[in-house]
Design a protein around this motif. Structure first.
Motif, PDB file in Angstrom:
ATOM      1  N   GLY A  17     -23.937 -19.448  20.644  1.00 29.39           N
ATOM      2  CA  GLY A  17     -23.349 -18.305  19.968  1.00 29.39           C
ATOM      3  C   GLY A  17     -22.088 -17.746  20.599  1.00 29.39           C
ATOM      4  N   ALA A  18     -21.983 -17.735  21.939  1.00 32.08           N
ATOM      5  CA  ALA A  18     -20.809 -17.131  22.576  1.00 32.08           C
ATOM      6  C   ALA A  18     -19.511 -17.861  22.210  1.00 32.08           C
ATOM      7  CB  ALA A  18     -20.999 -17.064  24.093  1.00 32.08           C
ATOM      8  N   PRO A  19     -19.455 -19.205  22.296  1.00 31.01           N
ATOM      9  CA  PRO A  19     -18.225 -19.888  21.855  1.00 31.01           C
ATOM     10  C   PRO A  19     -17.933 -19.657  20.375  1.00 31.01           C
ATOM     11  CG  PRO A  19     -19.623 -21.375  23.142  1.00 31.01           C
ATOM     12  CD  PRO A  19     -20.436 -20.153  22.840  1.00 31.01           C
ATOM     13  N   LEU A  20     -18.990 -19.569  19.576  1.00 35.12           N
ATOM     14  CA  LEU A  20     -18.802 -19.319  18.150  1.00 35.12           C
ATOM     15  C   LEU A  20     -18.233 -17.923  17.919  1.00 35.12           C
ATOM     16  CD1 LEU A  20     -19.311 -20.774  15.440  1.00 35.12           C
ATOM     17  CD2 LEU A  20     -21.504 -19.597  15.321  1.00 35.12           C
ATOM     18  N   ALA A  21     -18.708 -16.934  18.685  1.00 37.21           N
ATOM     19  CA  ALA A  21     -18.192 -15.570  18.562  1.00 37.21           C
ATOM     20  C   ALA A  21     -16.715 -15.524  18.927  1.00 37.21           C
ATOM     21  CB  ALA A  21     -18.987 -14.626  19.462  1.00 37.21           C
ATOM     22  N   VAL A  22     -16.317 -16.254  19.959  1.00 36.18           N
ATOM     23  CA  VAL A  22     -14.899 -16.310  20.344  1.00 36.18           C
ATOM     24  C   VAL A  22     -14.081 -16.959  19.237  1.00 36.18           C
ATOM     25  CG1 VAL A  22     -13.249 -17.279  21.986  1.00 36.18           C
ATOM     26  CG2 VAL A  22     -15.424 -16.368  22.812  1.00 36.18           C
ATOM     27  N   ALA A  23     -14.592 -18.072  18.693  1.00 39.04           N
ATOM     28  CA  ALA A  23     -13.875 -18.777  17.628  1.00 39.04           C
ATOM     29  C   ALA A  23     -13.736 -17.918  16.379  1.00 39.04           C
ATOM     30  CB  ALA A  23     -14.596 -20.082  17.292  1.00 39.04           C
ATOM     31  N   PHE A  24     -14.747 -17.108  16.093  1.00 41.31           N
ATOM     32  CA  PHE A  24     -14.731 -16.275  14.898  1.00 41.31           C
ATOM     33  C   PHE A  24     -13.664 -15.182  14.963  1.00 41.31           C
ATOM     34  CE2 PHE A  24     -19.141 -16.805  12.694  1.00 41.31           C
ATOM     35  CZ  PHE A  24     -18.878 -18.164  12.564  1.00 41.31           C
ATOM     36  N   LEU A  25     -13.123 -14.911  16.158  1.00 45.64           N
ATOM     37  CA  LEU A  25     -12.061 -13.927  16.277  1.00 45.64           C
ATOM     38  C   LEU A  25     -10.739 -14.443  15.709  1.00 45.64           C
ATOM     39  CD1 LEU A  25     -12.670 -12.494  19.869  1.00 45.64           C
ATOM     40  CD2 LEU A  25     -13.241 -11.432  17.688  1.00 45.64           C
ATOM     41  N   VAL A  26     -10.616 -15.758  15.595  1.00 49.47           N
ATOM     42  CA  VAL A  26      -9.394 -16.356  15.055  1.00 49.47           C
ATOM     43  C   VAL A  26      -9.472 -16.336  13.523  1.00 49.47           C
ATOM     44  CG1 VAL A  26      -7.914 -18.398  15.012  1.00 49.47           C
ATOM     45  CG2 VAL A  26      -9.239 -17.839  17.075  1.00 49.47           C
ATOM     46  N   PRO A  27      -8.460 -15.768  12.859  1.00 52.04           N
ATOM     47  CA  PRO A  27      -8.500 -15.691  11.392  1.00 52.04           C
ATOM     48  C   PRO A  27      -8.755 -17.050  10.748  1.00 52.04           C
ATOM     49  CG  PRO A  27      -6.664 -14.409  12.261  1.00 52.04           C
ATOM     50  CD  PRO A  27      -7.246 -15.162  13.429  1.00 52.04           C
ATOM     51  N   PHE A  28      -9.584 -17.056   9.743  1.00 56.51           N
ATOM     52  CA  PHE A  28      -9.920 -18.216   8.913  1.00 56.51           C
ATOM     53  C   PHE A  28     -10.861 -19.230   9.596  1.00 56.51           C
ATOM     54  CE2 PHE A  28      -5.509 -17.029   7.690  1.00 56.51           C
ATOM     55  CZ  PHE A  28      -5.808 -16.481   6.456  1.00 56.51           C
ATOM     56  N   VAL A  29     -10.954 -19.185  10.930  1.00 59.91           N
ATOM     57  CA  VAL A  29     -11.771 -20.184  11.619  1.00 59.91           C
ATOM     58  C   VAL A  29     -13.231 -20.071  11.203  1.00 59.91           C
ATOM     59  CG1 VAL A  29     -12.696 -20.849  13.878  1.00 59.91           C
ATOM     60  CG2 VAL A  29     -10.247 -20.505  13.592  1.00 59.91           C
ATOM     61  N   ALA A  30     -13.724 -18.839  11.050  1.00 61.52           N
ATOM     62  CA  ALA A  30     -15.130 -18.642  10.703  1.00 61.52           C
ATOM     63  C   ALA A  30     -15.499 -19.358   9.404  1.00 61.52           C
ATOM     64  CB  ALA A  30     -15.438 -17.150  10.583  1.00 61.52           C
ATOM     65  N   VAL A  31     -14.587 -19.341   8.444  1.00 62.37           N
ATOM     66  CA  VAL A  31     -14.859 -19.974   7.152  1.00 62.37           C
ATOM     67  C   VAL A  31     -15.142 -21.453   7.327  1.00 62.37           C
ATOM     68  CG1 VAL A  31     -13.869 -20.555   4.904  1.00 62.37           C
ATOM     69  CG2 VAL A  31     -13.484 -18.294   5.882  1.00 62.37           C
ATOM     70  N   PHE A  32     -14.313 -22.123   8.132  1.00 64.40           N
ATOM     71  CA  PHE A  32     -14.422 -23.565   8.281  1.00 64.40           C
ATOM     72  C   PHE A  32     -15.539 -23.988   9.240  1.00 64.40           C
ATOM     73  CE2 PHE A  32     -10.037 -22.697   7.012  1.00 64.40           C
ATOM     74  CZ  PHE A  32      -9.949 -23.507   5.888  1.00 64.40           C
ATOM     75  N   LEU A  33     -15.949 -23.086  10.131  1.00 61.48           N
ATOM     76  CA  LEU A  33     -17.010 -23.419  11.073  1.00 61.48           C
ATOM     77  C   LEU A  33     -18.403 -23.095  10.553  1.00 61.48           C
ATOM     78  CD1 LEU A  33     -15.610 -22.363  14.575  1.00 61.48           C
ATOM     79  CD2 LEU A  33     -15.605 -24.614  13.514  1.00 61.48           C
TER      80      LEU A  33
END
Length: 275
Positions: free
Chosen positions: A211-227
């Motif tokens: 979850g922690a790397p995912l939370a960091v990645a989700f801070l980048v716009p649009f990344v959450a959609v693709f992940l």
């Protein structure tokens, strides 16, 4: 500490699984895109009219002299936008999972089939699954908000607020992200929220590694959609680990079409709602 690497490995395996299943990945993008548009509209509106909202909420500052009125209201506007960003990060997964329940349920079932040869069923009608998911998501969001407000306040402590608190924040956010994501697979297995939290607390480093790397990645716009599709797939693999199922079944573990009972990607499209 080994579980940190295992958790991150599940995140990567989930992304690899959806990369091998193009149709499932395409279907899984839709809920995230819808949620992103809704959140972007809300944040843009707040950026445009947040100052007016703060001015309306603080009439007592109308007669303050310059520059104190501008400094005070500017600080409150920035604080309001920061809290909105935090809320969006904390709730994005919950809202996306709620919107995409049939899509992610289908994706999670296909991962289960590819790994164990069959997918557990909750036996509940779709409306009941949606109600349970919404209820549990609200409970998690409330918990996450309490943590968020606490950590935001601790962020004003010199040194600690700029070093230790952000790390704790990503771990806390990651833990709640994992709970939301694994709930897709665990709810089908009849595991209630309290039991899910107990499972994750027993293996916190596993949850943090995912979850922690995912939370960091989700801070980048649009990344959450693709992940998100890969995150759901990886969380299903983690759920199987938490339930001790990874060594069971006869299905292949490579996520290939042959391992999914010979189904092709067209068969992996979301099922019709259960009644």
């Amino acid at each position: 500490m080994r579980d940190l690497g295992v958790g991150f490995g599940y995140l990567m395996k989930g992304q690899r699984w959806v990369a091998q299943h193009g149709k499932q990945y395409g279907w899984g993008l839709l809920p995230g895109l819808i949620t992103l548009v809704l959140y972007a509209a809300a944040l843009v509106s707040l950026a445009l009219w947040g100052g007016d909202l703060v001015g309306w909420a603080t009439p007592f500052a109308d007669d303050w002299s310059s520059p104190w009125q501008g400094v005070f209201r500017g600080f409150l506007t920035a604080l309001l936008f920061a809290l909105a960003l935090l809320l969006s990060v904390l709730t994005f997964t919950a809202v996306t999972l709620l919107i995409g329940e049939p899509f992610y349920e289908s994706l999670s079932e296909q991962v289960d089939i590819s790994e164990g040869g069959h997918a557990p069923e909750s036996g509940l009608p779709l409306w009941r699954d949606l109600w349970i998911s919404a209820r549990d998501s609200l409970r998690i969001v409330v918990r996450a908000l309490i943590w968020g407000v606490l950590l935001f306040a601790l962020g004003f402590i010199p040194v600690v607020g700029q070093t230790v608190v952000p790390v704790i924040g990503f771990c806390v956010t990651g833990f709640f992200l994992v709970e939301e994501l694994t709930a897709v697979a665990l709810q089908r297995r009849g595991v209630e929220l309290r039991e899910r939290l107990a499972l994750l607390r027993a293996r916190k480093t596993l949850a943090w590694g995912f979850g922690a790397p995912l939370a960091v990645a989700f801070l980048v716009p649009f990344v959450a959609v693709f992940l998100m599709p890969g995150a759901v797939a990886g969380a299903t693999l983690m759920a199987r680990d938490l339930m001790g199922e990874n060594d069971e079944g006869t299905g292949g573990g490579d996520g290939s079409p042959a391992a999914v009972g010979g189904q092709d990607d067209d068969a992996a499209a979301p099922r019709m709602p259960r009644t």
